[in-house]
Write a protein that holds these residues in place. Structure first.
Motif, PDB file in Angstrom:
ATOM      1  N   SER A  91     -87.462  32.747  47.677  1.00 45.68           N
ATOM      2  CA  SER A  91     -87.122  32.520  49.088  1.00 45.68           C
ATOM      3  C   SER A  91     -88.303  31.943  49.852  1.00 45.68           C
ATOM      4  N   LEU A  92     -89.548  32.302  49.438  1.00 43.91           N
ATOM      5  CA  LEU A  92     -90.727  31.743  50.096  1.00 43.91           C
ATOM      6  C   LEU A  92     -90.769  30.224  49.937  1.00 43.91           C
ATOM      7  N   ALA A  93     -90.443  29.751  48.755  1.00 46.59           N
ATOM      8  CA  ALA A  93     -90.424  28.311  48.519  1.00 46.59           C
ATOM      9  C   ALA A  93     -89.369  27.639  49.389  1.00 46.59           C
ATOM     10  N   GLU A  94     -88.171  28.214  49.427  1.00 43.20           N
ATOM     11  CA  GLU A  94     -87.086  27.635  50.229  1.00 43.20           C
ATOM     12  C   GLU A  94     -87.444  27.635  51.712  1.00 43.20           C
ATOM     13  N   TYR A  95     -88.062  28.712  52.167  1.00 42.36           N
ATOM     14  CA  TYR A  95     -88.452  28.813  53.579  1.00 42.36           C
ATOM     15  C   TYR A  95     -89.476  27.736  53.940  1.00 42.36           C
ATOM     16  N   ASN A  96     -90.501  27.584  53.090  1.00 46.02           N
ATOM     17  CA  ASN A  96     -91.533  26.591  53.379  1.00 46.02           C
ATOM     18  C   ASN A  96     -90.994  25.166  53.328  1.00 46.02           C
ATOM     19  N   ILE A  97     -90.091  24.908  52.402  1.00 49.86           N
ATOM     20  CA  ILE A  97     -89.462  23.583  52.342  1.00 49.86           C
ATOM     21  C   ILE A  97     -88.675  23.333  53.629  1.00 49.86           C
TER      22      ILE A  97
ATOM     23  N   LYS B  83     -80.738  18.416  58.777  1.00 52.45           N
ATOM     24  CA  LYS B  83     -79.699  18.779  57.803  1.00 52.45           C
ATOM     25  C   LYS B  83     -80.293  19.377  56.533  1.00 52.45           C
ATOM     26  N   PRO B  84     -81.248  18.693  55.877  1.00 55.51           N
ATOM     27  CA  PRO B  84     -81.833  19.334  54.702  1.00 55.51           C
ATOM     28  C   PRO B  84     -82.618  20.583  55.046  1.00 55.51           C
ATOM     29  N   ALA B  85     -83.223  20.624  56.246  1.00 57.83           N
ATOM     30  CA  ALA B  85     -83.953  21.833  56.654  1.00 57.83           C
ATOM     31  C   ALA B  85     -83.011  23.023  56.732  1.00 57.83           C
TER      32      ALA B  85
ATOM     33  N   LYS C 103     -98.299  15.675  53.865  1.00 57.38           N
ATOM     34  CA  LYS C 103     -97.788  15.078  52.632  1.00 57.38           C
ATOM     35  C   LYS C 103     -96.479  15.768  52.260  1.00 57.38           C
ATOM     36  N   THR C 104     -95.450  15.444  53.028  1.00 56.95           N
ATOM     37  CA  THR C 104     -94.189  16.170  52.953  1.00 56.95           C
ATOM     38  C   THR C 104     -93.545  16.104  51.576  1.00 56.95           C
ATOM     39  N   GLU C 105     -93.423  14.906  51.018  1.00 53.38           N
ATOM     40  CA  GLU C 105     -92.745  14.759  49.728  1.00 53.38           C
ATOM     41  C   GLU C 105     -93.461  15.547  48.634  1.00 53.38           C
ATOM     42  N   GLU C 106     -94.793  15.406  48.583  1.00 52.74           N
ATOM     43  CA  GLU C 106     -95.554  16.114  47.559  1.00 52.74           C
ATOM     44  C   GLU C 106     -95.482  17.625  47.762  1.00 52.74           C
ATOM     45  N   ALA C 107     -95.518  18.047  49.016  1.00 49.58           N
ATOM     46  CA  ALA C 107     -95.450  19.485  49.300  1.00 49.58           C
ATOM     47  C   ALA C 107     -94.131  20.064  48.816  1.00 49.58           C
ATOM     48  N   ILE C 108     -93.033  19.377  49.104  1.00 55.17           N
ATOM     49  CA  ILE C 108     -91.712  19.860  48.683  1.00 55.17           C
ATOM     50  C   ILE C 108     -91.637  19.943  47.165  1.00 55.17           C
ATOM     51  N   GLN C 109     -92.112  18.913  46.493  1.00 52.09           N
ATOM     52  CA  GLN C 109     -92.090  18.917  45.027  1.00 52.09           C
ATOM     53  C   GLN C 109     -92.898  20.094  44.476  1.00 52.09           C
ATOM     54  N   THR C 110     -94.035  20.386  45.114  1.00 52.51           N
ATOM     55  CA  THR C 110     -94.904  21.468  44.638  1.00 52.51           C
ATOM     56  C   THR C 110     -94.260  22.828  44.886  1.00 52.51           C
ATOM     57  N   TYR C 111     -93.609  22.993  46.042  1.00 54.27           N
ATOM     58  CA  TYR C 111     -92.902  24.249  46.298  1.00 54.27           C
ATOM     59  C   TYR C 111     -91.778  24.456  45.286  1.00 54.27           C
ATOM     60  N   LEU C 112     -91.123  23.375  44.905  1.00 55.43           N
ATOM     61  CA  LEU C 112     -90.054  23.476  43.904  1.00 55.43           C
ATOM     62  C   LEU C 112     -90.614  23.869  42.538  1.00 55.43           C
ATOM     63  N   GLU C 113     -91.814  23.372  42.231  1.00 54.38           N
ATOM     64  CA  GLU C 113     -92.450  23.786  40.977  1.00 54.38           C
ATOM     65  C   GLU C 113     -92.761  25.280  41.019  1.00 54.38           C
ATOM     66  N   TYR C 114     -93.258  25.733  42.153  1.00 52.32           N
ATOM     67  CA  TYR C 114     -93.519  27.171  42.326  1.00 52.32           C
ATOM     68  C   TYR C 114     -92.229  27.961  42.155  1.00 52.32           C
ATOM     69  N   ARG C 115     -91.159  27.478  42.780  1.00 53.50           N
ATOM     70  CA  ARG C 115     -89.876  28.178  42.709  1.00 53.50           C
ATOM     71  C   ARG C 115     -89.391  28.299  41.264  1.00 53.50           C
ATOM     72  N   GLY C 116     -89.631  27.266  40.478  1.00 52.02           N
ATOM     73  CA  GLY C 116     -89.178  27.289  39.099  1.00 52.02           C
ATOM     74  C   GLY C 116     -89.978  28.222  38.206  1.00 52.02           C
ATOM     75  N   LEU C 117     -91.159  28.616  38.666  1.00 57.28           N
ATOM     76  CA  LEU C 117     -92.026  29.465  37.845  1.00 57.28           C
ATOM     77  C   LEU C 117     -91.919  30.949  38.183  1.00 57.28           C
ATOM     78  N   VAL C 118     -91.423  31.273  39.384  1.00 57.72           N
ATOM     79  CA  VAL C 118     -91.358  32.683  39.793  1.00 57.72           C
ATOM     80  C   VAL C 118     -90.019  33.297  39.397  1.00 57.72           C
ATOM     81  N   GLU C 119     -89.948  34.625  39.451  1.00 55.56           N
ATOM     82  CA  GLU C 119     -88.780  35.342  38.963  1.00 55.56           C
ATOM     83  C   GLU C 119     -87.949  35.987  40.059  1.00 55.56           C
ATOM     84  N   THR C 120     -88.583  36.594  41.052  1.00 54.91           N
ATOM     85  CA  THR C 120     -87.847  37.421  42.009  1.00 54.91           C
ATOM     86  C   THR C 120     -87.209  36.583  43.118  1.00 54.91           C
ATOM     87  N   PRO C 121     -86.102  37.040  43.685  1.00 56.80           N
ATOM     88  CA  PRO C 121     -85.471  36.327  44.800  1.00 56.80           C
ATOM     89  C   PRO C 121     -86.407  36.187  45.998  1.00 56.80           C
ATOM     90  N   GLU C 122     -87.220  37.221  46.243  1.00 57.77           N
ATOM     91  CA  GLU C 122     -88.140  37.171  47.383  1.00 57.77           C
ATOM     92  C   GLU C 122     -89.166  36.052  47.215  1.00 57.77           C
TER      93      GLU C 122
END
Length: 210
Positions: free
Chosen positions: A89-95, A106-108, A67-86
């Motif tokens: 980066s986990l969200a960006e890596y998984n996306i 290209k988006p990868a 479920k690629t689209e939903e997974a990306i959206q969920t990782y972005l939600e996680y990214r918006g809630l965390v504070e540290t760069p590390e």
């Protein structure tokens, strides 16, 4: 040795009580029951919507189900809630890896680069970024070759006859009819595409006159 894309960082956050939906979700995930894990993580989020780590785990369960689209959206939600760069980066890596697995190079590459900017010491992100760029360049080269092959296509006798008839219509300023004729001919004979520039010009004039 040929390098391949690293697996998505599917390390789960284990920090809630044993009888919680989140813990049960982790157990279901560990057994490969990703749909069940998804539902349990969603239930846990309903109870604790500000818990960023629940979104990360949910993103993993969604990604495992394709479920690629939903997974990306969920990782972005996680990214918006965390504070540290590390953590970000986990969200960006998984996306990035999710996109790479569907060959969206290209988006990868963009998200792998984002991951590296946030955590420059991540060697897996660096490797995947370089591989995504390589895949993207290879894809671009293949597309250019295909375009050249289309440009060099030899029109059939049928295609030539349709072109001649369309030119007569153009002389009579019946541009829409000329375009429609060529467009219909292209549906049954791909070599008509050899006249794509003529077809496009005819369409442009027809659009102006309409």
């Amino acid at each position: 040795m040929i390098k391949t894309f690293s697996y998505i960082v599917f390390s789960l956050f284990l920090l809630l009580s044993a009888d919680s939906d989140a813990r049960k979700g982790n157990e279901a995930y560990a057994k490969g029951n990703y749909a069940e894990a998804e539902q349990l993580y969603r239930a846990a989020i309903d109870q604790d919507p500000e818990n960023a780590k629940l979104y990360f785990n949910l993103g993993n369960a969604l990604a495992k189900q394709g479920k690629t689209e939903e997974a990306i959206q969920t990782y972005l939600e996680y990214r918006g809630l965390v504070e540290t760069p590390e953590e970000k980066s986990l969200a960006e890596y998984n996306i990035g890896t999710t996109l790479a697995e569907t060959e969206k190079w290209k988006p990868a590459s963009l998200h792998f680069r984002n991951s590296l900017r946030l955590n420059p010491r991540d060697t897996e992100a660096k490797t995947n970024y370089e591989l995504a760029l390589s895949k993207m360049e290879s894809e671009d080269e293949q597309q250019q070759q295909q375009n050249q092959e289309q440009d060099n296509i030899e029109p059939s006798e049928y295609a030539k006859a349709m072109k001649a008839q369309a030119e007569k219509l153009v002389e009579l300023q019946r541009y829409q009819e000329a375009y429609d004729l060529m467009n219909e001919a292209m549906k049954v004979d791909e070599t008509v595409n050899a006249f794509k520039d003529f077809i496009q010009r005819t369409k442009d004039v027809a659009d102006i006159n309409s």
